[in-house]
Write a protein that holds these residues in place. Structure first.
Motif, PDB file in Angstrom:
ATOM      1  N   GLN A 108      -0.108   7.020  14.113  1.00 21.62           N
ATOM      2  CA  GLN A 108      -0.114   8.418  14.563  1.00 21.62           C
ATOM      3  C   GLN A 108      -0.828   9.315  13.553  1.00 21.62           C
ATOM      4  OE1 GLN A 108       4.308   8.567  15.792  1.00 21.62           O
ATOM      5  NE2 GLN A 108       3.302   9.952  17.230  1.00 21.62           N
ATOM      6  N   LYS A 210       1.315   4.732  20.455  1.00 17.16           N
ATOM      7  CA  LYS A 210       0.834   3.886  21.558  1.00 17.16           C
ATOM      8  C   LYS A 210       1.714   2.655  21.770  1.00 17.16           C
ATOM      9  CE  LYS A 210      -4.031   5.211  21.119  1.00 17.16           C
ATOM     10  NZ  LYS A 210      -5.412   4.736  20.876  1.00 17.16           N
ATOM     11  N   ARG A 211       2.158   2.052  20.657  1.00 21.62           N
ATOM     12  CA  ARG A 211       2.906   0.801  20.779  1.00 21.62           C
ATOM     13  C   ARG A 211       4.141   0.826  19.880  1.00 21.62           C
ATOM     14  NH1 ARG A 211      -2.482  -0.718  20.393  1.00 21.62           N
ATOM     15  NH2 ARG A 211      -2.246  -0.975  18.137  1.00 21.62           N
TER      16      ARG A 211
END
Length: 319
Positions: A108, A210-211
């Motif tokens: 991030q 995202k993950r």
């Protein structure tokens, strides 16, 4: 200065990248690849220190696989989860570079910001901090963070950088100062401001994760918030003293009024049970709140008195 000479002077310096991890098997490979790609474009030798807080997934396994072919990657494995604050601070103190860059493992805070950090460092800044005026995280969480930063900035005894993410670059001079401080549980962003060197900032819009799932929960965010307050301001304690003094005066005046009314109108009913009950509940809750704040300060003192190490290492690789 001649460009050739400038490049030569840069090559004699090194950069340390520090990344704390906990259960980041979905991000760790991309993280290491992007960090290596960025540093390959720069004329510095480097080390990438990944400190793992005893992950229960494949994070350590993947790190060890990468470290077999990449001597730049150094791994510290803790005996248990010591928390993000202590783990990252310990890793910073283990670094050897002329500048040390702290970067999050969840991507991030994009590793590509490293280039902007180094540009500020080359311009003469000893401290560079990443700030996120905008974020793609949930709106409520982003607004709560903004409100907290505004409050802590107003009440802090030193000016703090609003919306700082914790990522940034710190010159070897700053790291050496940190080594000499007895801070077993630091509020790192505030500590950098207390040191007093001019701070450059790098703004970016923070993307969504995202993950994987963030290890930051309500309790850890609460811990960081209270740590910032107890470390950098005495105002809550002063407010409690002033509040207690004012309530003592008001209570004394009310008691005197009750006494006078009772003396001059003995049969006049003043207080009802409901009024008394509400008053007791109100003042009891305020007392509990004040005792809680006192407890936070006492806990901070206890942490310093115990003087425990930031982390205890189980294993080191590539050091």
């Amino acid at each position: 200065m001649d460009q050739t000479n400038n490049m030569s002077s840069k090559i004699n310096k090194s950069i340390s990248i520090v990344t704390p991890l906990f259960n980041e098997e979905h991000n760790v490979v991309e993280l290491c690849e992007r960090v290596a790609k960025v540093l390959a474009m720069l004329p510095y030798d480097y080390e990438h220190i990944c400190i793992d807080n005893r992950s229960s997934d494949r994070t350590v396994e993947l790190l060890k696989t990468i470290a077999k072919t990449d001597a730049h990657l150094k791994i510290i494995i803790n005996t248990r989860n010591f928390g993000y604050i202590r783990s990252s601070y310990h890793a910073l103190l283990q670094s050897s570079g002329d500048a040390v860059i702290l970067i999050a493992s969840d991507l991030q805070d994009p590793p590509e910001m490293i280039i902007e950090f180094i540009k500020k460092w080359e311009a003469g800044y000893k401290t560079v901090m990443a700030i996120k005026p905008k974020s793609e995280e949930p709106f409520i969480m982003h607004q709560l963070r903004r409100i907290f930063y505004k409050i802590i900035t107003r009440i802090s005894e030193v000016p703090l950088i609003q919306n700082a993410t914790g990522s940034g670059l710190f010159d070897r001079t700053v790291i050496n100062i940190l080594r000499n401080l007895n801070e077993p549980y630091p509020y790192f962003r505030g500590l950098l401001c207390e040191i007093g060197f001019p701070i450059a900032t790098v703004s970016f819009t923070q993307p969504r994760r995202k993950r994987g799932v963030s290890s930051q929960n309500f309790y850890s965010l609460y811990d960081i918030a209270l740590l910032g307050i107890t470390k950098h301001t005495k105002i809550p304690l002063r407010i409690m003293v002033i509040f207690g003094f004012c309530m003592t005066i008001i209570s004394s005046l009310v008691a005197l009024c009750y006494l006078l009314i009772k003396l001059f109108s003995w049969n006049y009913a003043i207080a009802q049970n409901t009024t008394v009950l509400i008053s007791v509940l109100l003042f009891s809750s305020l007392q509990i709140f004040c005792i809680g704040i006192l407890g936070e300060y006492v806990a901070s003192i206890q942490t310093h008195v115990r003087n425990m190490p930031h982390t205890i290492e189980l294993e080191r690789i590539n050091f």
